[in-house]
Design a protein around this motif. Structure first.
Motif, PDB file in Angstrom:
ATOM      1  N   LEU A 103      17.536  50.607  34.730  1.00 17.08           N
ATOM      2  CA  LEU A 103      17.930  49.886  35.934  1.00 17.08           C
ATOM      3  C   LEU A 103      18.884  50.702  36.785  1.00 17.08           C
ATOM      4  O   LEU A 103      19.734  51.426  36.262  1.00 17.08           O
ATOM      5  N   LYS A 104      18.752  50.538  38.099  1.00 17.30           N
ATOM      6  CA  LYS A 104      19.616  51.260  39.027  1.00 17.30           C
ATOM      7  C   LYS A 104      19.864  50.388  40.250  1.00 17.30           C
ATOM      8  O   LYS A 104      18.927  49.822  40.813  1.00 17.30           O
ATOM      9  N   VAL A 105      21.139  50.291  40.637  1.00 10.59           N
ATOM     10  CA  VAL A 105      21.484  49.493  41.811  1.00 10.59           C
ATOM     11  C   VAL A 105      21.002  50.177  43.083  1.00 10.59           C
ATOM     12  O   VAL A 105      20.583  51.338  43.071  1.00 10.59           O
ATOM     13  N   SER A 106      21.088  49.451  44.190  1.00 11.95           N
ATOM     14  CA  SER A 106      20.625  49.976  45.472  1.00 11.95           C
ATOM     15  C   SER A 106      21.544  51.084  45.993  1.00 11.95           C
ATOM     16  O   SER A 106      22.654  51.290  45.491  1.00 11.95           O
ATOM     17  N   ALA A 107      21.090  51.761  47.033  1.00 11.99           N
ATOM     18  CA  ALA A 107      21.870  52.830  47.660  1.00 11.99           C
ATOM     19  C   ALA A 107      22.441  52.413  49.013  1.00 11.99           C
ATOM     20  O   ALA A 107      22.969  53.248  49.746  1.00 11.99           O
ATOM     21  N   THR A 108      22.374  51.141  49.354  1.00 15.41           N
ATOM     22  CA  THR A 108      22.877  50.658  50.646  1.00 15.41           C
ATOM     23  C   THR A 108      24.357  50.966  50.785  1.00 15.41           C
ATOM     24  O   THR A 108      25.152  50.678  49.889  1.00 15.41           O
ATOM     25  N   SER A 109      24.746  51.546  51.937  1.00 12.45           N
ATOM     26  CA  SER A 109      26.138  51.976  52.104  1.00 12.45           C
ATOM     27  C   SER A 109      26.833  51.369  53.319  1.00 12.45           C
ATOM     28  O   SER A 109      28.006  51.642  53.552  1.00 12.45           O
ATOM     29  N   THR A 110      26.124  50.550  54.092  1.00  9.00           N
ATOM     30  CA  THR A 110      26.746  49.914  55.252  1.00  9.00           C
ATOM     31  C   THR A 110      26.546  48.408  55.196  1.00  9.00           C
ATOM     32  O   THR A 110      25.492  47.927  54.782  1.00  9.00           O
ATOM     33  N   LEU A 111      27.559  47.673  55.629  1.00 11.05           N
ATOM     34  CA  LEU A 111      27.459  46.220  55.616  1.00 11.05           C
ATOM     35  C   LEU A 111      26.344  45.723  56.522  1.00 11.05           C
ATOM     36  O   LEU A 111      25.715  44.700  56.244  1.00 11.05           O
ATOM     37  N   ALA A 112      26.082  46.459  57.589  1.00  7.81           N
ATOM     38  CA  ALA A 112      25.052  46.032  58.538  1.00  7.81           C
ATOM     39  C   ALA A 112      23.680  45.956  57.885  1.00  7.81           C
ATOM     40  O   ALA A 112      22.835  45.149  58.287  1.00  7.81           O
ATOM     41  N   GLY A 113      23.466  46.763  56.900  1.00  8.74           N
ATOM     42  CA  GLY A 113      22.166  46.752  56.235  1.00  8.74           C
ATOM     43  C   GLY A 113      22.185  46.101  54.873  1.00  8.74           C
ATOM     44  O   GLY A 113      21.207  46.184  54.128  1.00  8.74           O
TER      45      GLY A 113
END
Length: 259
Positions: free
Chosen positions: A151-161
């Motif tokens: 398992l691996k968490v997401s790579a999202t780095s901005t609150l907007a996305g």
């Protein structure tokens, strides 16, 4: 006899074997149907909760007689550096309604740090586990090697996305306006460790709710912070995230940040 020197692999295998026995017992109750009562705090309980916790404790104690236990139904037993934290049926409301979204939680804490975590969902035929430093995994239940994935968490780095969720409406209202609210889900932390959502705020959980998921999330690459700024499972609430959004979310929630 337990020499306090068991390996994480041995402890994980013991957790697997014990959880499998508990899962079979819980499924028998689930399939036959149970009546529900309410504890003093208003939370539901069934005869299955106590029976499953007794099985968990008895099986673990036979293999690790020197270890201590902390469980939702039977409280604390023993004072040792190794503590098995148990939630015999997480999601009793689901269980009592015949909804398959309930789970069995087992976590092993050693010197205050969770080293082994296992969450089994027998009615969904899935399980999730982690050992410290060795990653988080998901498999079918009963487990099959060919059906296991890391398992691996997401790579999202901005609150907007970002796609975020919270345990209840009050907590959901505290999430930053710039992020997108994820649809309500019975398994938000599963979605987090799969990388399907980016954060989850849980502000009214108990130790046995948090304990396995903190390790599962951390070993999948994410982070957890409790309301004091630490990483403890016994503070009642905490923020789980993919790590990349963590400081932004902590600031928005006004949680303390420890260096």
């Amino acid at each position: 006899m337990n020499t306090n020197s068991e390996s994480p692999h041995d402890d994980l295998q013991l957790a697997f074997d014990t959880s499998d026995l508990a899962a079979e017992l819980a499924l028998a109750y689930f399939e036959s149907g149970v009546s529900t009562e309410f504890k003093a705090d208003g939370t539901p309980v069934t005869e299955a909760d106590g029976a499953v916790e007794n099985l968990l404790r008895g099986t673990l104690a036979k293999a690790r007689p020197d270890d201590a236990f902390l469980g939702e139904e039977l409280g604390r037993l023993g004072e040792a550096d190794r503590v098995w934290i148990l939630d015999p049926i997480d999601g009793t409301g689901y269980f009592s309604r015949g909804d398959p979204n309930w789970r069995i939680h087992i976590a092993l804490e050693v010197h205050g740090t969770t080293e082994v975590a296992l969450v089994t969902s027998p009615a969904l035929q899935r399980c999730w586990w982690a050992t410290r430093g060795r990653g988080s995994f998901e498999s079918s239940w009963p487990r099959e090697e060919k059906n296991t994935r890391r398992l691996k968490v997401s790579a999202t780095s901005t609150l907007a996305g970002a796609l975020v969720n919270a345990l209840d409406d009050e907590s959901r209202a505290r999430l930053p306006a710039g992020a997108t609210r994820a649809p309500a889900s019975p398994l938000p932390l599963v979605e987090l460790v799969r990388g399907e959502i980016d954060a989850f705020l849980a502000e009214r959980y108990c130790t046995w709710d948090h304990a396995p998921w903190i390790l599962l999330v951390e070993e999948a690459g994410g982070r957890f912070t409790d309301r004091t700024g630490g990483r403890a499972s016994d503070q009642g609430c905490g923020l789980y995230s993919n790590g990349k959004l963590h400081r932004q979310l902590l600031a928005s929630l006004q949680y303390p940040v420890r260096s």
